[in-house]
Design a protein around this motif. Structure first.
Motif, mmCIF file in Angstrom:
data_model
loop_
_atom_site.group_PDB
_atom_site.id
_atom_site.type_symbol
_atom_site.label_atom_id
_atom_site.label_comp_id
_atom_site.label_asym_id
_atom_site.label_seq_id
_atom_site.Cartn_x
_atom_site.Cartn_y
_atom_site.Cartn_z
ATOM 1 N N LEU A 1 -0.448 -1.980 -13.840
ATOM 2 C CA LEU A 1 -0.250 -1.976 -12.383
ATOM 3 C C LEU A 1 1.021 -2.700 -11.999
ATOM 4 O O LEU A 1 1.731 -2.305 -11.078
ATOM 5 N N GLU A 2 1.273 -3.802 -12.751
ATOM 6 C CA GLU A 2 2.476 -4.560 -12.429
ATOM 7 C C GLU A 2 3.728 -3.728 -12.657
ATOM 8 O O GLU A 2 4.719 -3.866 -11.944
ATOM 9 N N GLU A 3 3.631 -2.868 -13.697
ATOM 10 C CA GLU A 3 4.794 -2.041 -13.991
ATOM 11 C C GLU A 3 5.015 -1.001 -12.895
ATOM 12 O O GLU A 3 6.097 -0.456 -12.770
ATOM 13 N N GLN A 4 3.924 -0.697 -12.138
ATOM 14 C CA GLN A 4 4.051 0.364 -11.146
ATOM 15 C C GLN A 4 3.881 -0.176 -9.725
ATOM 16 O O GLN A 4 3.389 0.496 -8.846
ATOM 17 N N LYS A 5 4.231 -1.450 -9.527
ATOM 18 C CA LYS A 5 4.062 -2.045 -8.203
ATOM 19 C C LYS A 5 4.818 -1.278 -7.136
ATOM 20 O O LYS A 5 4.409 -1.214 -5.990
ATOM 21 N N SER A 6 5.925 -0.739 -7.541
ATOM 22 C CA SER A 6 6.736 -0.038 -6.548
ATOM 23 C C SER A 6 6.365 1.429 -6.431
ATOM 24 O O SER A 6 6.934 2.148 -5.641
ATOM 25 N N GLU A 7 5.408 1.866 -7.295
ATOM 26 C CA GLU A 7 5.016 3.264 -7.244
ATOM 27 C C GLU A 7 3.768 3.437 -6.378
ATOM 28 O O GLU A 7 3.048 2.486 -6.102
ATOM 29 N N VAL A 8 3.464 4.641 -6.006
ATOM 30 C CA VAL A 8 2.276 4.959 -5.219
ATOM 31 C C VAL A 8 1.205 5.505 -6.139
ATOM 32 O O VAL A 8 1.433 6.463 -6.867
ATOM 33 N N VAL A 9 0.034 4.893 -6.083
ATOM 34 C CA VAL A 9 -1.094 5.350 -6.900
ATOM 35 C C VAL A 9 -2.046 6.110 -6.003
ATOM 36 O O VAL A 9 -2.479 5.593 -4.968
ATOM 37 N N VAL A 10 -2.400 7.332 -6.379
ATOM 38 C CA VAL A 10 -3.265 8.175 -5.564
ATOM 39 C C VAL A 10 -4.511 8.535 -6.344
ATOM 40 O O VAL A 10 -4.419 9.050 -7.462
ATOM 41 N N ASP A 11 -5.667 8.232 -5.771
ATOM 42 C CA ASP A 11 -6.948 8.665 -6.337
ATOM 43 C C ASP A 11 -7.356 9.917 -5.583
ATOM 44 O O ASP A 11 -7.761 9.873 -4.423
ATOM 45 N N GLU A 12 -7.214 11.082 -6.220
ATOM 46 C CA GLU A 12 -7.408 12.346 -5.521
ATOM 47 C C GLU A 12 -8.849 12.559 -5.099
ATOM 48 O O GLU A 12 -9.136 13.191 -4.098
ATOM 49 N N GLU A 13 -9.825 12.054 -5.905
ATOM 50 C CA GLU A 13 -11.232 12.293 -5.566
ATOM 51 C C GLU A 13 -11.622 11.557 -4.300
ATOM 52 O O GLU A 13 -12.278 12.089 -3.417
ATOM 53 N N SER A 14 -11.280 10.299 -4.193
ATOM 54 C CA SER A 14 -11.676 9.508 -3.023
ATOM 55 C C SER A 14 -10.623 9.526 -1.937
ATOM 56 O O SER A 14 -10.805 8.909 -0.900
ATOM 57 N N GLU A 15 -9.509 10.240 -2.195
ATOM 58 C CA GLU A 15 -8.415 10.305 -1.236
ATOM 59 C C GLU A 15 -7.930 8.919 -0.859
ATOM 60 O O GLU A 15 -7.615 8.641 0.294
ATOM 61 N N LEU A 16 -7.920 8.013 -1.845
ATOM 62 C CA LEU A 16 -7.490 6.639 -1.610
ATOM 63 C C LEU A 16 -6.059 6.489 -2.096
ATOM 64 O O LEU A 16 -5.733 6.866 -3.209
ATOM 65 N N VAL A 17 -5.211 5.935 -1.288
ATOM 66 C CA VAL A 17 -3.803 5.732 -1.626
ATOM 67 C C VAL A 17 -3.567 4.239 -1.791
ATOM 68 O O VAL A 17 -3.833 3.468 -0.869
ATOM 69 N N VAL A 18 -3.110 3.817 -2.989
ATOM 70 C CA VAL A 18 -2.807 2.419 -3.263
ATOM 71 C C VAL A 18 -1.300 2.275 -3.350
ATOM 72 O O VAL A 18 -0.669 2.830 -4.243
ATOM 73 N N THR A 19 -0.765 1.574 -2.422
ATOM 74 C CA THR A 19 0.686 1.373 -2.417
ATOM 75 C C THR A 19 1.080 -0.001 -2.928
ATOM 76 O O THR A 19 2.224 -0.225 -3.300
ATOM 77 N N PHE A 20 0.094 -0.924 -2.908
ATOM 78 C CA PHE A 20 0.388 -2.273 -3.378
ATOM 79 C C PHE A 20 -0.916 -2.934 -3.788
ATOM 80 O O PHE A 20 -1.931 -2.775 -3.108
ATOM 81 N N CYS A 21 -0.959 -3.649 -4.874
ATOM 82 C CA CYS A 21 -2.193 -4.231 -5.412
ATOM 83 C C CYS A 21 -2.053 -5.724 -5.564
ATOM 84 O O CYS A 21 -1.043 -6.220 -6.059
ATOM 85 N N LYS A 22 -3.111 -6.434 -5.097
ATOM 86 C CA LYS A 22 -3.175 -7.882 -5.269
ATOM 87 C C LYS A 22 -4.593 -8.260 -5.657
ATOM 88 O O LYS A 22 -5.537 -7.536 -5.383
ATOM 89 N N GLN A 23 -4.740 -9.398 -6.262
ATOM 90 C CA GLN A 23 -6.062 -9.908 -6.600
ATOM 91 C C GLN A 23 -6.873 -10.094 -5.312
ATOM 92 O O GLN A 23 -6.392 -10.709 -4.358
ATOM 93 N N ALA A 24 -8.108 -9.552 -5.237
ATOM 94 C CA ALA A 24 -8.927 -9.628 -4.033
ATOM 95 C C ALA A 24 -10.083 -10.583 -4.224
ATOM 96 O O ALA A 24 -10.581 -10.768 -5.336
ATOM 97 N N LYS A 25 -10.487 -11.166 -3.119
ATOM 98 C CA LYS A 25 -11.661 -12.021 -3.137
ATOM 99 C C LYS A 25 -12.900 -11.138 -3.127
ATOM 100 O O LYS A 25 -12.958 -10.143 -2.413
ATOM 101 N N VAL A 26 -13.890 -11.485 -3.917
ATOM 102 C CA VAL A 26 -15.112 -10.697 -3.986
ATOM 103 C C VAL A 26 -15.817 -10.780 -2.639
ATOM 104 O O VAL A 26 -16.121 -11.874 -2.152
ATOM 105 N N MET A 27 -16.065 -9.615 -2.047
ATOM 106 C CA MET A 27 -16.696 -9.565 -0.735
ATOM 107 C C MET A 27 -18.211 -9.562 -0.873
ATOM 108 O O MET A 27 -18.752 -9.232 -1.931
#
Length: 710
Positions: A40-66
């Motif tokens: 993910l770090e290598e692709q921080k500047s890239e756009v990640v698309v999950d076609e099944e859930s139609e989710l677009v990830v443009t930037f990723c950070k560690q999240a707090k567990v909700m």
């Protein structure tokens, strides 16, 4: 995406899907494992698309567990079963700090039933129908017994449920006290048996003296207070409270083994039906007046139908089977497509039959919409077991027709009953109603409110009735009811209305007319046809008024002459029943020629003349103060004309009325500042020079001398 953590603490990313059903993992969270971090770090500047859930990830950070349901926890595996409640499955009891109980909707660490046998909330999950029902029950609370969906429950319903829970707890305490009963006085009671034994020796009376008495008064008072509170709440909350209270008291039992001489509110078998009557009446009105959603409406009705009513309350079983507003039986009646309310379904006749509180509520709502024609159609078609209550509502149909501007139909409705089992409305109206109806028919205006006796403003509703039609309907009303016919107020109202303009002031006051005396030939022509017309009206046959007379330019005068003839006939037939005549004489206003015509006719019969004069003299002696006040407002011109009419009458008995009125004025000169003007009127009229008789001449001279000597 949850709150971001420091990059040094990054281990995983939680992606929360909007739709659990479409989630790849079938859970409420999606994890991106920390092993994939480098990629993910290598692709921080890239756009990640999950076609099944139609989710677009443009930037990723560690999240707090909700916060999440236990079955979605990634720290501890979860085992699913349909309805396991005996013990925790696998590691289902283990939780992380953000695990929530699916049933209680709070942190698992705070759930009191997390691992409790027969409950075991730790095994709950959203794929089980059993656990879904348990969750709905827990979240809905007492509202669950109404079979409500969670989406149905709003703040009002929840508030009503909270009040109902508190009430049931208090009611349980009072009901248990009732079941414990109270013992009668243990002292020896007097024996009432035969043979009579000494106190305390009769076993029958001794058993009665130690009998346990069960008094329902405290329970009745508690329920009554709760119902009083419910009436102040919003409709949804009130409905929940009323229905819940009905269910609770319907389950109450009378533990007495023998009959006890108790009354309301001590007797359960009397108090419970009384409370249910109040509850069902309120609910019936609410189902009609409150716009409950259709689903909620049906669930309220269904809930009441499933209440197990005791034998002394079976009469309430179908009390909430209220026809909804969109039912075909009701809509066809309101639209005028079904005038009788009768329908044939599968060869069977059905009727629009409703309880009186329901009918009252429907009328109230329709009147609020000013749907007067719909009110009339509904009241004419609906049937009710309370015939007297329905009759009282139907008696208002003529007024509602007036509000709709249909005055002729209103006049007919007064005379013809809606049902063959009841008499006409005219038999029950008062002289106040009679006067208002005459004013409506005369002017085409109606009271602004929905009550015929409203004292507020009046508004125009339609063209008024023609004089001939008005006269015909007024006399039919008088002839249809002995109470109206023998009431002098009704006759004075008729004469007053006929002598007034068709223009009504906004405050409901009529404007009097001063009609010129018609030619003698015209008067004779009217009198010639009057006798036959009045007899035909009494016989209730179809009557046609002569258009040459009653549609002529002198139609006002013709109707007034006809009224004079009708009053004369009434006096000849019902003089003993008459309580007053002065108000009839005063009703002629400035149309003294018509009053003179009446007095001349009365002088033809000595018996009628004596009775009439006696009535007027009694009225004057009993109403001195009101008459002086009235004369003050009318002025000396009117008083002079009125007194001269009697003083110049050829019959001595009629003169006594004028002399009596003159003596009242003489005795109260300080309260009659206009008396001097009256003396001037007498002087200008030349009363001193007229051959009125010694007594009348002397009294008039004495009155005039008072002011001439000043």
């Amino acid at each position: 995406m949850g709150p971001l953590k420091n990059e040094k603490e990054e281990q995983s990313i939680i992606l929360i899907s909007d739709d659990e059903a479409e989630s790849t993992l079938g859970s409420s969270v999606l994890l991106v494992d920390s092993l994939e971090k480098s990629a993910l770090e290598e692709q921080k500047s890239e756009v990640v698309v999950d076609e099944e859930s139609e989710l677009v990830v443009t930037f990723c950070k560690q999240a707090k567990v909700m916060p999440h349901a236990r079955y979605d926890c990634t720290s501890h595996p979860f085992e699913r079963a349909e309805s396991e409640t005996c013990s925790p499955l696998g590691s289902n009891a283990e939780v992380c700090s953000q695990c929530y109980c699916y049933i209680c909707d709070k942190l698992a660490s705070e759930c009191q039933s997390w691992t409790r046998p027969s409950l075991c909330h730790c095994n709950a999950h959203h794929k089980s129908r059993f656990w879904k029902e348990q969750r709905a029950l827990a979240l809905a609370g007492v509202l669950a017994m109404f079979n409500l969906e969670l989406t149905d429950i709003d703040a009002d319903l929840r508030h009503g449920g909270d009040l109902l829970i508190k009430f049931t707890q208090e009611l349980s305490v009072e009901y248990n006290k009732y079941l414990a009963g109270e013992r009668r006085d243990s002292r020896p009671q007097e024996c009432f048996c035969l043979p009579k034994l000494p106190p305390g020796k009769c076993s029958v009376c001794r058993s009665r003296s130690t009998e346990v008495v069960y008094r329902y008064s405290a329970v009745f008072a508690l329920v009554s207070r709760f119902l009083n509170q419910a009436e102040k709440e919003s409709p949804k909350a009130a409905a929940v409270m009323f229905l819940g209270a009905a269910k609770e008291i319907a389950g109450h039992k009378d533990p007495a083994l023998s009959w006890q001489n108790l009354r309301l509110p001590e007797s359960l078998k009397i108090a419970v039906p009384c409370l249910l009557q109040r509850i069902t009446t309120k609910l019936q009105r609410m189902l009609v007046l409150c716009d409950f959603p259709k689903g909620l409406y049906e669930k309220f009705v269904s809930f009441f139908q499933y209440i197990s009513l005791p034998c002394h309350c079976f009469g309430f079983s179908n009390s909430l089977n209220v026809v909804p507003w969109d039912h075909v039986s009701l809509t066809t009646v309101l639209r005028g497509q079904n005038l009788t309310g009768q329908r044939t379904q599968k060869g069977r006749k059905t009727f629009l039959w409703e309880a009186l509180p329901v009918i009252e509520a429907r009328v109230e709502r329709l009147l609020g919409r000013k749907s007067y024609k719909e009110v009339v159609r509904y009241l004419r078609a609906v049937k009710c077991s309370d015939t007297n209550g329905l009759r009282d509502l139907r008696d208002k149909i003529p007024f509602y027709l007036c509000k709709a501007g249909d005055f002729l139909d209103a006049a007919h409705s007064l005379l013809f009953p809606v049902s063959s089992l009841a008499c006409c409305t005219a038999c029950r109206i008062t002289h106040h109603h009679f006067e208002v109806y005459l004013k409506i028919f005369r002017t085409g205006s109606v009271p602004a409110g929905n009550d015929i006796l409203d004292c507020g403003l009046w508004t125009a509703a339609g063209p008024p009735l023609k004089d001939g039609v008005l006269m015909k309907q007024a006399l039919k009303l008088l002839y249809s009811s002995a109470l109206l016919y023998r009431n002098p107020k009704c006759w004075s109202s008729l004469i007053m209305v006929l002598g007034s303009s068709s223009q009504l002031e906004s405050n409901g006051h009529l404007q009097p007319l001063s009609l010129q005396e018609p030619p003698p030939d015209f008067q004779k022509a009217v009198l010639a046809v009057s006798g036959g017309l009045l007899e035909e009206l009494k016989a209730r046959v179809s009557v046609s008024f002569c258009p040459a007379i009653f549609s002529s330019p002198l139609h006002h005068e013709a109707c007034l002459i006809l009224a004079v003839q009708a009053v004369q006939q009434m006096l000849f037939c019902d003089l003993p029943y008459l309580t007053s005549f002065l108000e009839i004489a005063l009703a002629f206003g400035n149309n003294f020629w018509a009053l003179r015509l009446l007095l001349d006719h009365l002088c033809c019969d000595e018996h009628i003349l004596h009775g009439t004069v006696t009535l007027i003299l009694r009225d004057l002696s009993l109403q001195k103060a009101p008459m002086l006040k009235l004369w003050q407002s009318l002025g000396p011109q009117y008083v002079g004309e009125f007194l001269c009419l009697f003083l110049t009458c050829r019959h001595k008995k009629m003169q006594s009325i004028g002399l009596c009125a003159l003596s009242i004025i003489t005795e109260n000169l300080q309260g009659c500042p206009w008396a001097k003007h009256l003396s001037n009127f007498f002087h200008n009229a030349g009363l001193r020079n007229l051959p009125l008789g010694s007594t009348a001449q002397q009294e008039i001279s004495n009155f005039m001398n008072i002011f001439e000597q000043q």
